[in-house]
Design a protein around this motif. Sequence first.
Motif, PDB file in Angstrom:
ATOM      1  N   ARG A 145       0.849  -1.198   0.000  1.00 38.34           N
ATOM      2  CA  ARG A 145       0.000   0.000   0.000  1.00 38.34           C
ATOM      3  C   ARG A 145       0.878   1.240   0.000  1.00 38.34           C
ATOM      4  O   ARG A 145       1.996   1.224   0.508  1.00 38.34           O
ATOM      5  N   ILE A 146       0.319   2.308  -0.494  1.00 34.60           N
ATOM      6  CA  ILE A 146       1.006   3.596  -0.418  1.00 34.60           C
ATOM      7  C   ILE A 146       0.925   4.069   1.026  1.00 34.60           C
ATOM      8  O   ILE A 146      -0.141   4.036   1.643  1.00 34.60           O
ATOM      9  N   GLU A 147       2.039   4.489   1.547  1.00 34.57           N
ATOM     10  CA  GLU A 147       2.051   5.005   2.907  1.00 34.57           C
ATOM     11  C   GLU A 147       2.375   6.487   2.851  1.00 34.57           C
ATOM     12  O   GLU A 147       3.458   6.887   2.427  1.00 34.57           O
ATOM     13  N   LEU A 148       1.406   7.282   3.241  1.00 36.58           N
ATOM     14  CA  LEU A 148       1.601   8.720   3.265  1.00 36.58           C
ATOM     15  C   LEU A 148       1.893   9.136   4.702  1.00 36.58           C
ATOM     16  O   LEU A 148       1.123   8.829   5.605  1.00 36.58           O
ATOM     17  N   ALA A 149       2.983   9.802   4.889  1.00 38.83           N
ATOM     18  CA  ALA A 149       3.374  10.213   6.236  1.00 38.83           C
ATOM     19  C   ALA A 149       2.773  11.575   6.561  1.00 38.83           C
ATOM     20  O   ALA A 149       3.066  12.569   5.893  1.00 38.83           O
ATOM     21  N   MET A 150       1.914  11.575   7.556  1.00 43.25           N
ATOM     22  CA  MET A 150       1.341  12.836   8.006  1.00 43.25           C
ATOM     23  C   MET A 150       2.423  13.625   8.736  1.00 43.25           C
ATOM     24  O   MET A 150       3.321  13.039   9.342  1.00 43.25           O
ATOM     25  N   PRO A 151       2.326  14.947   8.690  1.00 43.04           N
ATOM     26  CA  PRO A 151       3.333  15.740   9.403  1.00 43.04           C
ATOM     27  C   PRO A 151       3.210  15.569  10.917  1.00 43.04           C
ATOM     28  O   PRO A 151       2.146  15.220  11.425  1.00 43.04           O
ATOM     29  N   SER A 152       4.302  15.815  11.610  1.00 44.25           N
ATOM     30  CA  SER A 152       4.271  15.816  13.072  1.00 44.25           C
ATOM     31  C   SER A 152       3.526  17.059  13.530  1.00 44.25           C
ATOM     32  O   SER A 152       3.524  18.084  12.852  1.00 44.25           O
ATOM     33  N   VAL A 153       2.933  16.968  14.705  1.00 43.97           N
ATOM     34  CA  VAL A 153       2.161  18.084  15.247  1.00 43.97           C
ATOM     35  C   VAL A 153       3.006  18.798  16.302  1.00 43.97           C
ATOM     36  O   VAL A 153       3.534  18.162  17.216  1.00 43.97           O
ATOM     37  N   VAL A 154       3.128  20.114  16.138  1.00 41.62           N
ATOM     38  CA  VAL A 154       3.853  20.930  17.110  1.00 41.62           C
ATOM     39  C   VAL A 154       2.811  21.615  17.982  1.00 41.62           C
ATOM     40  O   VAL A 154       1.992  22.399  17.500  1.00 41.62           O
ATOM     41  N   LYS A 155       2.851  21.291  19.263  1.00 36.38           N
ATOM     42  CA  LYS A 155       1.864  21.837  20.195  1.00 36.38           C
ATOM     43  C   LYS A 155       2.256  23.242  20.636  1.00 36.38           C
ATOM     44  O   LYS A 155       3.368  23.698  20.391  1.00 36.38           O
TER      45      LYS A 155
ATOM     46  N   ASN B 167       3.038  24.360  23.463  1.00 38.18           N
ATOM     47  CA  ASN B 167       4.169  24.401  24.396  1.00 38.18           C
ATOM     48  C   ASN B 167       5.489  24.011  23.729  1.00 38.18           C
ATOM     49  O   ASN B 167       6.517  23.923  24.389  1.00 38.18           O
ATOM     50  N   GLY B 168       5.450  23.742  22.418  1.00 36.94           N
ATOM     51  CA  GLY B 168       6.659  23.410  21.677  1.00 36.94           C
ATOM     52  C   GLY B 168       6.937  21.920  21.560  1.00 36.94           C
ATOM     53  O   GLY B 168       7.815  21.515  20.800  1.00 36.94           O
ATOM     54  N   SER B 169       6.202  21.107  22.304  1.00 36.01           N
ATOM     55  CA  SER B 169       6.420  19.661  22.203  1.00 36.01           C
ATOM     56  C   SER B 169       5.855  19.143  20.882  1.00 36.01           C
ATOM     57  O   SER B 169       5.007  19.783  20.260  1.00 36.01           O
ATOM     58  N   ARG B 170       6.340  17.990  20.480  1.00 27.94           N
ATOM     59  CA  ARG B 170       5.914  17.398  19.213  1.00 27.94           C
ATOM     60  C   ARG B 170       5.289  16.035  19.460  1.00 27.94           C
ATOM     61  O   ARG B 170       5.700  15.316  20.359  1.00 27.94           O
ATOM     62  N   SER B 171       4.316  15.708  18.620  1.00 30.67           N
ATOM     63  CA  SER B 171       3.697  14.385  18.710  1.00 30.67           C
ATOM     64  C   SER B 171       3.288  13.950  17.310  1.00 30.67           C
ATOM     65  O   SER B 171       3.232  14.758  16.381  1.00 30.67           O
ATOM     66  N   ASP B 172       3.003  12.673  17.181  1.00 32.30           N
ATOM     67  CA  ASP B 172       2.536  12.150  15.904  1.00 32.30           C
ATOM     68  C   ASP B 172       1.123  12.650  15.640  1.00 32.30           C
ATOM     69  O   ASP B 172       0.332  12.818  16.571  1.00 32.30           O
ATOM     70  N   TYR B 173       0.821  12.868  14.380  1.00 40.22           N
ATOM     71  CA  TYR B 173      -0.538  13.232  14.000  1.00 40.22           C
ATOM     72  C   TYR B 173      -1.453  12.060  14.339  1.00 40.22           C
ATOM     73  O   TYR B 173      -1.105  10.904  14.119  1.00 40.22           O
ATOM     74  N   ASP B 174      -2.637  12.361  14.858  1.00 41.85           N
ATOM     75  CA  ASP B 174      -3.571  11.313  15.263  1.00 41.85           C
ATOM     76  C   ASP B 174      -4.964  11.629  14.723  1.00 41.85           C
ATOM     77  O   ASP B 174      -5.625  12.554  15.195  1.00 41.85           O
TER      78      ASP B 174
ATOM     79  N   ALA C 225      -0.899  17.853   1.367  1.00 42.86           N
ATOM     80  CA  ALA C 225      -0.565  18.674   0.201  1.00 42.86           C
ATOM     81  C   ALA C 225       0.401  19.804   0.553  1.00 42.86           C
ATOM     82  O   ALA C 225       1.122  20.293  -0.317  1.00 42.86           O
ATOM     83  N   SER C 226       0.426  20.193   1.823  1.00 40.68           N
ATOM     84  CA  SER C 226       1.329  21.278   2.227  1.00 40.68           C
ATOM     85  C   SER C 226       2.791  20.858   2.085  1.00 40.68           C
ATOM     86  O   SER C 226       3.663  21.707   1.922  1.00 40.68           O
ATOM     87  N   GLY C 227       3.043  19.555   2.164  1.00 42.74           N
ATOM     88  CA  GLY C 227       4.405  19.056   2.029  1.00 42.74           C
ATOM     89  C   GLY C 227       5.289  19.338   3.230  1.00 42.74           C
ATOM     90  O   GLY C 227       6.481  19.061   3.205  1.00 42.74           O
ATOM     91  N   GLN C 228       4.706  19.878   4.281  1.00 42.70           N
ATOM     92  CA  GLN C 228       5.489  20.204   5.470  1.00 42.70           C
ATOM     93  C   GLN C 228       5.682  18.970   6.343  1.00 42.70           C
ATOM     94  O   GLN C 228       4.813  18.105   6.409  1.00 42.70           O
ATOM     95  N   ARG C 229       6.805  18.922   7.012  1.00 41.50           N
ATOM     96  CA  ARG C 229       7.085  17.802   7.909  1.00 41.50           C
ATOM     97  C   ARG C 229       6.470  18.023   9.282  1.00 41.50           C
ATOM     98  O   ARG C 229       6.295  17.085  10.046  1.00 41.50           O
ATOM     99  N   GLU C 230       6.172  19.287   9.590  1.00 37.10           N
ATOM    100  CA  GLU C 230       5.557  19.627  10.871  1.00 37.10           C
ATOM    101  C   GLU C 230       4.419  20.607  10.635  1.00 37.10           C
ATOM    102  O   GLU C 230       4.477  21.425   9.720  1.00 37.10           O
ATOM    103  N   VAL C 231       3.412  20.506  11.486  1.00 32.83           N
ATOM    104  CA  VAL C 231       2.277  21.420  11.410  1.00 32.83           C
ATOM    105  C   VAL C 231       1.897  21.800  12.841  1.00 32.83           C
ATOM    106  O   VAL C 231       1.956  20.971  13.750  1.00 32.83           O
ATOM    107  N   SER C 232       1.545  23.052  13.031  1.00 36.23           N
ATOM    108  CA  SER C 232       1.187  23.513  14.374  1.00 36.23           C
ATOM    109  C   SER C 232      -0.262  23.156  14.695  1.00 36.23           C
ATOM    110  O   SER C 232      -1.094  23.010  13.795  1.00 36.23           O
ATOM    111  N   THR C 233      -0.537  23.035  15.977  1.00 38.00           N
ATOM    112  CA  THR C 233      -1.921  22.790  16.391  1.00 38.00           C
ATOM    113  C   THR C 233      -2.793  23.974  15.984  1.00 38.00           C
ATOM    114  O   THR C 233      -3.977  23.795  15.703  1.00 38.00           O
ATOM    115  N   GLU C 234      -2.196  25.164  15.924  1.00 45.39           N
ATOM    116  CA  GLU C 234      -2.948  26.340  15.493  1.00 45.39           C
ATOM    117  C   GLU C 234      -3.444  26.170  14.056  1.00 45.39           C
ATOM    118  O   GLU C 234      -4.587  26.491  13.742  1.00 45.39           O
TER     119      GLU C 234
END
Length: 158
Positions: free
Chosen positions: A43-53, A55-62, A97-106
């Motif tokens: 299967r094609i595996e698309l990696a969602m960007p990490s989420v930057v909270k 407070n600056g911490s990072r977590s996997d997109y859920d 589509a943004s192609g970013q590796r990280e995305v803010s919660t905002e």
Amino acid sequence: MKCPFCGNADTQVVDSRVSEEGDTIRRRRRCLSCDKRFTTYERIELAMPSVVKRNGSRSDYDTAKLRASLSLALRKRPVSTDQVDSVVARIEETLLASGQREVSTERIGELVMAELKKLDKVGYVRFASVYKNFEDIGEFVDAIREMQGPMLPGKLRK
């Protein structure tokens, strides 16, 4: 591909088929050592960007968190599960589509509010009140006015 039965790395593809949806390839394999057969899926595996909270911490997109937030905002509203699924899919497509590796919660919150504004205005106000941390009734009124657009003085929208 390693054989799940004997661990041998030498296997042979016996048959390959594309799924009806066209997004998965099913492969029948045969181990060259133990001669057992097994199936693998590609299967094609698309990696969602990490989420930057905030407070600056990072977590996997859920996806489950996004769906839970939407469900809470839309609780007891006339919105179907299919509509929620479509909103989730559009938000995830935008993030991919943004192609970013990280995305803010905002950013995720903005996308959710934009979708809710189109889907269900009550759900929008509910989500915005938590997301923007409303502290008084005036902030609710401002959110409702923003959603309604410009009005003539003294006129109420129905």
